[in-house]
Enzyme design. Structure first.
Site, PDB file in Angstrom:
ATOM      1  N   ASN A   1       0.981  -1.195  -0.014  1.00  0.00           N
ATOM      2  CA  ASN A   1      -0.035  -0.091  -0.079  1.00  0.00           C
ATOM      3  C   ASN A   1       0.868   1.110  -0.064  1.00  0.00           C
ATOM      4  O   ASN A   1       1.595   1.460   0.963  1.00  0.00           O
ATOM      5  CB  ASN A   1      -0.932   0.025   1.311  1.00  0.00           C
ATOM      6  CG  ASN A   1      -1.675   1.173   1.466  1.00  0.00           C
ATOM      7  OD1 ASN A   1      -1.773   2.186   0.569  1.00  0.00           O
ATOM      8  ND2 ASN A   1      -2.294   1.221   2.618  1.00  0.00           N
TER       9      ASN A   1
ATOM     10  N   LYS B   1       0.007   4.266  -0.150  1.00  0.00           N
ATOM     11  CA  LYS B   1      -0.751   5.658   0.169  1.00  0.00           C
ATOM     12  C   LYS B   1      -0.352   6.759  -0.747  1.00  0.00           C
ATOM     13  O   LYS B   1      -0.381   6.491  -2.064  1.00  0.00           O
ATOM     14  CB  LYS B   1      -0.188   5.811   1.624  1.00  0.00           C
ATOM     15  CG  LYS B   1      -0.164   4.431   2.628  1.00  0.00           C
ATOM     16  CD  LYS B   1      -0.050   4.672   3.946  1.00  0.00           C
ATOM     17  CE  LYS B   1      -0.381   3.407   4.914  1.00  0.00           C
ATOM     18  NZ  LYS B   1      -0.153   3.203   6.117  1.00  0.00           N
TER      19      LYS B   1
ATOM     20  N   HIS C   1      -9.637   1.151   4.896  1.00  0.00           N
ATOM     21  CA  HIS C   1      -8.368   1.201   5.750  1.00  0.00           C
ATOM     22  C   HIS C   1      -8.540   2.319   7.019  1.00  0.00           C
ATOM     23  O   HIS C   1      -9.221   3.157   6.521  1.00  0.00           O
ATOM     24  CB  HIS C   1      -7.131   2.090   4.680  1.00  0.00           C
ATOM     25  CG  HIS C   1      -5.770   1.864   5.303  1.00  0.00           C
ATOM     26  ND1 HIS C   1      -5.334   2.765   6.166  1.00  0.00           N
ATOM     27  CD2 HIS C   1      -4.842   0.970   5.219  1.00  0.00           C
ATOM     28  CE1 HIS C   1      -4.208   2.516   6.575  1.00  0.00           C
ATOM     29  NE2 HIS C   1      -3.819   1.306   6.039  1.00  0.00           N
TER      30      HIS C   1
ATOM     31  N   GLU D   1      -6.954   4.869   7.856  1.00  0.00           N
ATOM     32  CA  GLU D   1      -6.862   6.045   7.559  1.00  0.00           C
ATOM     33  C   GLU D   1      -8.144   6.615   6.923  1.00  0.00           C
ATOM     34  O   GLU D   1      -8.393   7.687   7.003  1.00  0.00           O
ATOM     35  CB  GLU D   1      -5.536   6.230   6.652  1.00  0.00           C
ATOM     36  CG  GLU D   1      -4.110   6.216   7.513  1.00  0.00           C
ATOM     37  CD  GLU D   1      -3.094   5.456   6.680  1.00  0.00           C
ATOM     38  OE1 GLU D   1      -3.086   5.742   5.489  1.00  0.00           O
ATOM     39  OE2 GLU D   1      -2.210   4.843   7.487  1.00  0.00           O
TER      40      GLU D   1
ATOM     41  N   GLU E   1      -5.489  -5.186  10.435  1.00  0.00           N
ATOM     42  CA  GLU E   1      -4.423  -4.344  10.761  1.00  0.00           C
ATOM     43  C   GLU E   1      -4.784  -3.257  12.080  1.00  0.00           C
ATOM     44  O   GLU E   1      -5.522  -2.645  12.068  1.00  0.00           O
ATOM     45  CB  GLU E   1      -4.384  -3.159   9.393  1.00  0.00           C
ATOM     46  CG  GLU E   1      -4.078  -3.643   8.052  1.00  0.00           C
ATOM     47  CD  GLU E   1      -3.321  -2.561   7.333  1.00  0.00           C
ATOM     48  OE1 GLU E   1      -2.375  -2.828   6.701  1.00  0.00           O
ATOM     49  OE2 GLU E   1      -4.137  -1.561   7.013  1.00  0.00           O
TER      50      GLU E   1
ATOM     51  N   GLY F   1       2.256   2.035  10.786  1.00  0.00           N
ATOM     52  CA  GLY F   1       3.126   3.283  10.622  1.00  0.00           C
ATOM     53  C   GLY F   1       3.920   3.671  11.900  1.00  0.00           C
ATOM     54  O   GLY F   1       4.503   4.522  11.911  1.00  0.00           O
TER      55      GLY F   1
ATOM     56  N   SER G   1       3.338  -2.398  10.305  1.00  0.00           N
ATOM     57  CA  SER G   1       4.687  -2.484  10.598  1.00  0.00           C
ATOM     58  C   SER G   1       5.400  -3.531  10.077  1.00  0.00           C
ATOM     59  O   SER G   1       6.301  -3.990  10.813  1.00  0.00           O
ATOM     60  CB  SER G   1       5.004  -2.077  11.943  1.00  0.00           C
ATOM     61  OG  SER G   1       4.682  -0.638  12.229  1.00  0.00           O
TER      62      SER G   1
HETATM   63  P1  PGA Z   1       2.825   0.154   7.601  1.00  0.00           P
HETATM   64  O1  PGA Z   1       1.465   0.412   7.080  1.00  0.00           O
HETATM   65  O2  PGA Z   1       3.287  -1.160   7.000  1.00  0.00           O
HETATM   66  O3  PGA Z   1       3.501   1.325   7.151  1.00  0.00           O
HETATM   67  O4  PGA Z   1       2.639  -0.072   9.130  1.00  0.00           O
HETATM   68  C1  PGA Z   1       0.478  -0.650   6.822  1.00  0.00           C
HETATM   69  C2  PGA Z   1      -0.744  -0.203   6.202  1.00  0.00           C
HETATM   70  O5  PGA Z   1      -1.118   1.103   6.558  1.00  0.00           O
HETATM   71  O6  PGA Z   1      -1.370  -0.841   5.532  1.00  0.00           O
END
Ligand code: PGA
Length: 253
Positions: free
Chosen positions: A9, A11, A95, A97, A167, A173, A213
């Site tokens: 992803n 983003k 997601h 976000e 997740e 993140g 992560s």
């Molecule tokens: P990350 O993000 O691997 O940077 O923690 C995962 C995601 O948001 O799908």
């Protein structure tokens, strides 16, 4: 036996040139991708058309979101019909976000799931609890409610076409990954919940990815968990070396 899926992803990162470079560099690692591993990348939607032109790619494309509508006066949106017409066969939905910054609810995400399935675009449905919910020991009920509200209206045949990404919000993140035990425990719970509602035959077929992560150092152990069918990778998918190491981990799992 379920195959493994590694999805990146991206983003809202990379210019078009950088995105093309990354996608092409990934192709140089093609020989390291085992037959039982499917690689998906989700670039910013603006670039989907360009990435779709790459010849003989080693990955499938996903959008990071789409509208619940088909066509019409919805400025700034795009639909599953448009994704399908561009050969984009996957779409990340819900997601954290999107939930946090764009106020998406499970009801809305459920409509987006329907819109994607109607076009044979595979939803990658994201769920997961916040740190507060986990500390209060509400993580199982939180995830169960997300599944119930967004997915439990589907038929078993439709559900088989959905990929789930667990997740935990506190892991996204942050550099704090769920432990293997925490991931396996929640994935097994999700599979059991799907089995209770849709039956074991459906639940056994569904891919449940872990996200939060994931990196080159922790991917192998996570992917070795029996109910972890791969990963949804954010930050580490932006660097070809890291992402290809994660793909390698899936190839050896
Ligand atoms: P990350 O993000 O691997 O940077 O923690 C995962 C995601 O948001 O799908």
């Amino acid at each position: 036996m379920r195959n493994k899926i590694v999805a990146g992803n991206w983003k809202m990162n990379k210019t078009l040139n950088e995105a093309m470079e990354l996608a092409i560099a990934l192709g140089e690692h093609r020989s390291e991708i085992a037959d039982h591993v499917n690689v998906i990348i989700a670039p910013p939607a603006l670039y989907l058309g360009h990435l779709e032109m790459i010849e003989n790619p080693c990955f499938s494309l996903a959008a990071q979101n789409c509208s619940q509508h088909t066509y019409g006066a919805f400025t700034g949106e795009w639909s599953a019909v448009m994704l399908k017409a561009m050969n984009v066969h996957f779409c990340i939905l819900g997601h954290s976000e999107r939930r946090q910054y764009f106020f998406e609810t499970d009801e809305l995400i459920g409509k987006k799931v329907d819109a994607c399935l109607e076009q044979e675009v595979t939803p990658i449905f994201c769920c997961g609890e916040t740190l507060e919910q986990r500390n209060e020991k509400h993580h199982f009920i939180t995830v169960l409610h997300q599944l119930e509200k967004a997915l439990f209206h589907l038929s078993g045949d439709q559900m088989k076409k959905v990929i789930i990404a667990y997740e935990p919000v506190w892991a996204i993140g942050t550099g704090v990954t769920a432990s293997n035990d925490q991931a396996q425990e929640m994935h097994a719970f999700i599979r059991q919940s799907l089995s209770n509602h849709f039956g074991a035959e459906v639940a056994d077929r569904i891919h449940i990815l872990y996200g939060g992560s994931v990196n080159a150092a922790n991917a192998a152990e996570l992917f070795a968990c029996p109910d972890v069918d791969g990963g949804l990778v954010g930050g580490a998918s932006l660097k070809v070396k890291d992402f290809s190491e994660i793909i390698k981990a899936a190839s050896h799992a």
